[in-house]
Design an enzyme around this catalytic site. Sequence first.
Site, PDB file in Angstrom:
ATOM      1  CD  GLN A 323     -70.197  -1.868  63.829  1.00  0.00           C
ATOM      2  OE1 GLN A 323     -71.241  -2.195  64.391  1.00  0.00           O
ATOM      3  NE2 GLN A 323     -69.084  -1.601  64.490  1.00  0.00           N
ATOM      4  CD  GLN A 345     -71.191   2.160  62.837  1.00  0.00           C
ATOM      5  OE1 GLN A 345     -72.206   2.441  63.461  1.00  0.00           O
ATOM      6  NE2 GLN A 345     -70.080   1.756  63.427  1.00  0.00           N
ATOM      7  CG  ASP A 367     -65.664   4.727  60.723  1.00  0.00           C
ATOM      8  OD1 ASP A 367     -65.195   5.871  60.613  1.00  0.00           O
ATOM      9  OD2 ASP A 367     -65.657   4.090  61.796  1.00  0.00           O
ATOM     10  NE  ARG A 436     -63.850   6.704  63.115  1.00  0.00           N
ATOM     11  CZ  ARG A 436     -64.451   6.284  64.237  1.00  0.00           C
ATOM     12  NH1 ARG A 436     -64.066   6.755  65.407  1.00  0.00           N
ATOM     13  NH2 ARG A 436     -65.423   5.400  64.158  1.00  0.00           N
TER      14      ARG A 436
END
Length: 533
Positions: A323, A345, A367, A436
């Site tokens: 991340q 990410q 994401d 998602r």
Amino acid sequence: MVNLNTRALVILALLIFTATTTTTAAIDTANTLKLTMCSTTDYKNTCMKSLRAAGITRDPRLLLRTAFFAAIHGTQKAINATSIQYDSNAMVDYEICKELLDLSTDDIKKAIKKLEEIKLNPENRDQLLYDIRTRLSGSLTFHQTCMDEIQNVTRRGDLLRILHLSTELSSNALAMLAFEKDLANWSWTSKENKRLVMSSLPSPSAALKDQVTIFIVSKDGSGMFKTINGALSAIPITSDNDIERKYLIYVKPGVYKEYVEITKNMKNVFLIGYGPSQTRIVGNRSVKGGFKTFRTPTVIVNGENFLARDISIENTAGPENDQAVALRITADKSIIYNCYIAGNQDTLYAHAHRQFYRDCTISGTVDFIFGNAAAVFQNCKIVFKQPRINQNLRVISAQSRTDWRSNTGFVFQNCTITADETYYAKNRILRSFLGRPWKKYSRTIFMESEIHDVIDPAGWMPWIGQKDYLLTIWYGEYLNRGRGADLRRRVNWIGYHKNITDEVAAYFVPRRFIDGDHWITAVDIPYFPNFNI
């Protein structure tokens, strides 16, 4: 014959009986009203306890105010709990929690202020109610983010229990808002606003000189400041009574390697570059580099009424560093126009409140657009990049709505979903998805968009270990085009919708979903409020 004392006693008894009967009736009526209002909530016992402070009343607005103040009180208790060092190894987590809960308190206070404004300006009732709902949705978002931060803390003491209680109080306040007005019945009227953002360096008219402050940033020293942070440091703290002054920061071409934060007190900041290929803000903080995801952004925006245009905001940490956020926005009424938001990410953290992205390019791997804002992406280019070598999964969105009453969600309208050259650079089989569900009531729609064949035929994927989310989410696709828009092999979840009517899709246009006519039109950027753009 009844003597005087006996007569007085009879009269007194009658008065007591009448008063008792009246009081009992009043109490019954008050309790019935409380029960009725609490019946709309998910946490009814918490609701009834919180309304005791209102005493005996038949005024639903007083009960609503009481619920709001109970939410503030519960949040303050949670803030106090973060100050207790249950685990000295988790100080960063507690600090992030405190920051988030402070923002939550601010939101509830602003909701109360808007509730009072309804009495003074009943003609603006619909817009004020939307503002209140946005603020309460923001409060819930901040609570959830705080709980996410401490989920791996070993010794949390009573903090998690207190957080759950304060979350229930905020959720109840949002649920009880239905008694002020049914939010489904909406009137959408446009306001004429001043247009302050120009394509080139402005020369404000005499009428606007007192309302606009201009800063020029240039790395070579030819401007007023050499850094963006230098310009921000010159902005005075803005009170709620001085929200009209605009701060236009023009950033000349160059690569600005700095971490920028527009604090909650820096309202009406307009960050304007000379084109996203020329003006770049670059950072490289990442989780693998030792930072919490919340602390990785190159640019953080908390001050409301923010605008960025013609600029690039990047996190260059690379896909191997997990991340690494480029841009995190919490600010309400944020507009991002003609910008590049580049990362891998978790590129863009659309954290909370209303946000509008127009003509932007957003790139990433997993994401890479996530959070719980009410965000509309219009005419944007969404670009997949190559993930790290052992990662074959790629996902655009991870929306995180936790309460079905919140007015949050992601809308991708007339966007292009594609991939860059790195996608094809290696001979790997990649599965790429539109989204998602990060949380239970995740809500995302792709509409009127061009979807290239980079998307897996299933379209969407579940969050690992949370199959029950598939019953409560709201995902949809409407009038998309391109080889990746074929719906024949899409998922068959209860929460996924592919046969959407025009009436349902109309809820997600910017005019309705983010109340765009009342704030996006305040600046001179392209904006289409409806379909057929």
